[in-house]
Design a protein around this motif. Sequence first.
Motif, PDB file in Angstrom:
ATOM      1  N   LEU A  81       0.827  -1.202   0.000  1.00 26.59           N
ATOM      2  CA  LEU A  81       0.000   0.000   0.000  1.00 26.59           C
ATOM      3  C   LEU A  81       0.866   1.258   0.000  1.00 26.59           C
ATOM      4  O   LEU A  81       0.569   2.237  -0.687  1.00 26.59           O
ATOM      5  CB  LEU A  81      -0.951  -0.016   1.199  1.00 26.59           C
ATOM      6  CG  LEU A  81      -2.026   1.052   1.208  1.00 26.59           C
ATOM      7  CD1 LEU A  81      -2.802   1.107  -0.099  1.00 26.59           C
ATOM      8  CD2 LEU A  81      -2.967   0.820   2.374  1.00 26.59           C
ATOM      9  N   SER A  82       1.971   1.223   0.718  1.00 25.65           N
ATOM     10  CA  SER A  82       2.894   2.354   0.745  1.00 25.65           C
ATOM     11  C   SER A  82       3.442   2.647  -0.655  1.00 25.65           C
ATOM     12  O   SER A  82       3.531   3.804  -1.070  1.00 25.65           O
ATOM     13  CB  SER A  82       4.041   2.064   1.713  1.00 25.65           C
ATOM     14  OG  SER A  82       4.981   3.097   1.690  1.00 25.65           O
ATOM     15  N   GLN A  83       3.795   1.598  -1.412  1.00 28.24           N
ATOM     16  CA  GLN A  83       4.308   1.776  -2.774  1.00 28.24           C
ATOM     17  C   GLN A  83       3.244   2.361  -3.700  1.00 28.24           C
ATOM     18  O   GLN A  83       3.552   3.180  -4.571  1.00 28.24           O
ATOM     19  CB  GLN A  83       4.806   0.448  -3.325  1.00 28.24           C
ATOM     20  CG  GLN A  83       6.061  -0.054  -2.640  1.00 28.24           C
ATOM     21  CD  GLN A  83       6.488  -1.396  -3.181  1.00 28.24           C
ATOM     22  OE1 GLN A  83       6.833  -1.503  -4.350  1.00 28.24           O
ATOM     23  NE2 GLN A  83       6.444  -2.419  -2.342  1.00 28.24           N
ATOM     24  N   VAL A  84       1.987   1.951  -3.506  1.00 22.71           N
ATOM     25  CA  VAL A  84       0.890   2.501  -4.314  1.00 22.71           C
ATOM     26  C   VAL A  84       0.667   3.968  -3.957  1.00 22.71           C
ATOM     27  O   VAL A  84       0.515   4.823  -4.836  1.00 22.71           O
ATOM     28  CB  VAL A  84      -0.403   1.672  -4.122  1.00 22.71           C
ATOM     29  CG1 VAL A  84      -1.597   2.362  -4.756  1.00 22.71           C
ATOM     30  CG2 VAL A  84      -0.212   0.270  -4.695  1.00 22.71           C
ATOM     31  N   LEU A  85       0.674   4.282  -2.662  1.00 23.33           N
ATOM     32  CA  LEU A  85       0.437   5.662  -2.219  1.00 23.33           C
ATOM     33  C   LEU A  85       1.560   6.610  -2.646  1.00 23.33           C
ATOM     34  O   LEU A  85       1.331   7.811  -2.804  1.00 23.33           O
ATOM     35  CB  LEU A  85       0.242   5.710  -0.707  1.00 23.33           C
ATOM     36  CG  LEU A  85      -1.063   5.098  -0.201  1.00 23.33           C
ATOM     37  CD1 LEU A  85      -1.071   5.027   1.327  1.00 23.33           C
ATOM     38  CD2 LEU A  85      -2.269   5.850  -0.721  1.00 23.33           C
ATOM     39  N   GLN A  86       2.774   6.082  -2.864  1.00 26.35           N
ATOM     40  CA  GLN A  86       3.853   6.921  -3.392  1.00 26.35           C
ATOM     41  C   GLN A  86       3.499   7.421  -4.784  1.00 26.35           C
ATOM     42  O   GLN A  86       3.850   8.529  -5.162  1.00 26.35           O
ATOM     43  CB  GLN A  86       5.169   6.150  -3.431  1.00 26.35           C
ATOM     44  CG  GLN A  86       5.797   5.964  -2.075  1.00 26.35           C
ATOM     45  CD  GLN A  86       7.054   5.108  -2.153  1.00 26.35           C
ATOM     46  OE1 GLN A  86       7.426   4.583  -3.198  1.00 26.35           O
ATOM     47  NE2 GLN A  86       7.734   4.978  -1.022  1.00 26.35           N
ATOM     48  N   GLN A  87       2.786   6.584  -5.552  1.00 32.50           N
ATOM     49  CA  GLN A  87       2.409   6.960  -6.912  1.00 32.50           C
ATOM     50  C   GLN A  87       1.087   7.720  -6.975  1.00 32.50           C
ATOM     51  O   GLN A  87       0.855   8.481  -7.907  1.00 32.50           O
ATOM     52  CB  GLN A  87       2.320   5.706  -7.793  1.00 32.50           C
ATOM     53  CG  GLN A  87       3.656   5.026  -7.976  1.00 32.50           C
ATOM     54  CD  GLN A  87       3.568   3.889  -8.962  1.00 32.50           C
ATOM     55  OE1 GLN A  87       3.114   4.067 -10.091  1.00 32.50           O
ATOM     56  NE2 GLN A  87       3.991   2.709  -8.529  1.00 32.50           N
ATOM     57  N   LEU A  88       0.230   7.480  -5.996  1.00 26.64           N
ATOM     58  CA  LEU A  88      -1.081   8.145  -5.949  1.00 26.64           C
ATOM     59  C   LEU A  88      -1.261   8.799  -4.572  1.00 26.64           C
ATOM     60  O   LEU A  88      -2.074   8.362  -3.758  1.00 26.64           O
ATOM     61  CB  LEU A  88      -2.203   7.123  -6.206  1.00 26.64           C
ATOM     62  CG  LEU A  88      -2.165   6.392  -7.537  1.00 26.64           C
ATOM     63  CD1 LEU A  88      -3.215   5.290  -7.576  1.00 26.64           C
ATOM     64  CD2 LEU A  88      -2.355   7.349  -8.691  1.00 26.64           C
ATOM     65  N   PRO A  89      -0.501   9.862  -4.298  1.00 32.10           N
ATOM     66  CA  PRO A  89      -0.508  10.441  -2.949  1.00 32.10           C
ATOM     67  C   PRO A  89      -1.851  11.034  -2.529  1.00 32.10           C
ATOM     68  O   PRO A  89      -2.095  11.195  -1.335  1.00 32.10           O
ATOM     69  CB  PRO A  89       0.570  11.528  -3.012  1.00 32.10           C
ATOM     70  CG  PRO A  89       0.728  11.845  -4.458  1.00 32.10           C
ATOM     71  CD  PRO A  89       0.406  10.580  -5.198  1.00 32.10           C
ATOM     72  N   ASP A  90      -2.735  11.317  -3.460  1.00 33.92           N
ATOM     73  CA  ASP A  90      -4.045  11.883  -3.114  1.00 33.92           C
ATOM     74  C   ASP A  90      -5.110  10.827  -2.911  1.00 33.92           C
ATOM     75  O   ASP A  90      -6.268  11.162  -2.626  1.00 33.92           O
ATOM     76  CB  ASP A  90      -4.500  12.875  -4.194  1.00 33.92           C
ATOM     77  CG  ASP A  90      -3.576  14.089  -4.283  1.00 33.92           C
ATOM     78  OD1 ASP A  90      -3.008  14.473  -3.241  1.00 33.92           O
ATOM     79  OD2 ASP A  90      -3.412  14.630  -5.392  1.00 33.92           O
ATOM     80  N   LEU A  91      -4.770   9.558  -3.040  1.00 34.94           N
ATOM     81  CA  LEU A  91      -5.734   8.474  -2.840  1.00 34.94           C
ATOM     82  C   LEU A  91      -6.124   8.427  -1.375  1.00 34.94           C
ATOM     83  O   LEU A  91      -5.276   8.320  -0.492  1.00 34.94           O
ATOM     84  CB  LEU A  91      -5.136   7.138  -3.285  1.00 34.94           C
ATOM     85  CG  LEU A  91      -6.067   5.935  -3.218  1.00 34.94           C
ATOM     86  CD1 LEU A  91      -7.202   6.078  -4.222  1.00 34.94           C
ATOM     87  CD2 LEU A  91      -5.287   4.657  -3.483  1.00 34.94           C
ATOM     88  N   ARG A  92      -7.409   8.520  -1.113  1.00 31.71           N
ATOM     89  CA  ARG A  92      -7.925   8.531   0.257  1.00 31.71           C
ATOM     90  C   ARG A  92      -9.245   7.755   0.301  1.00 31.71           C
ATOM     91  O   ARG A  92      -9.940   7.668  -0.686  1.00 31.71           O
ATOM     92  CB  ARG A  92      -8.181   9.963   0.751  1.00 31.71           C
ATOM     93  CG  ARG A  92      -6.916  10.807   0.886  1.00 31.71           C
ATOM     94  CD  ARG A  92      -6.077  10.324   2.052  1.00 31.71           C
ATOM     95  NE  ARG A  92      -4.859  11.072   2.244  1.00 31.71           N
ATOM     96  CZ  ARG A  92      -3.689  10.769   1.728  1.00 31.71           C
ATOM     97  NH1 ARG A  92      -3.549   9.735   0.957  1.00 31.71           N
ATOM     98  NH2 ARG A  92      -2.624  11.493   1.991  1.00 31.71           N
ATOM     99  N   PRO A  93      -9.611   7.265   1.509  1.00 32.20           N
ATOM    100  CA  PRO A  93     -10.891   6.561   1.654  1.00 32.20           C
ATOM    101  C   PRO A  93     -12.073   7.430   1.264  1.00 32.20           C
ATOM    102  O   PRO A  93     -12.025   8.615   1.303  1.00 32.20           O
ATOM    103  CB  PRO A  93     -10.949   6.203   3.127  1.00 32.20           C
ATOM    104  CG  PRO A  93      -9.601   6.437   3.689  1.00 32.20           C
ATOM    105  CD  PRO A  93      -8.873   7.335   2.754  1.00 32.20           C
TER     106      PRO A  93
END
Length: 147
Positions: A135-147
């Motif tokens: 999830l950390s690797q995904v959030l590095q690419q999509l930093p605005d992804l939120r619930p």
Amino acid sequence: MSAAELEGGDWIRGITIRQPWATCILAGKSTENRPKPWSWRGWVLLHAGMAKPEPAVLRDPLVARTIRGRELHRGAVIGVARLTDCHQDPHGSPLCTEWAQTDAWHLVLTDVQELALPVPVGGQLGPWKPAPDLLSQVLQQLPDLRP
């Protein structure tokens, strides 16, 4: 929500999808066909399974035009989407999309976002909870992804 809570993964699941269907979702396919209904709603990691696509499927005109010019990554998370509904079309009625299959449950996917760099990882059947490092690797690419 803190970074630690985001990486806890309680707000997101993974879904493993065989190729070429996973790439078709990135290119606009809005339903994923499944044999059973899913109760999960929310964000899902789109994981391309390891199985090699069948040549006959790749020649299907709808699939061929949708994946034209795209790489078919396998064994990696290639994007995210929001799972908003799961339904079956009534028997004998028109299907909800050109991608829907008769007698299948249709997972409705919206807000699809492709990862610039696929993240290699094994998958599972059914909805699965991503590990914090994935999830950390995904959030590095999509930093605005939120619930």
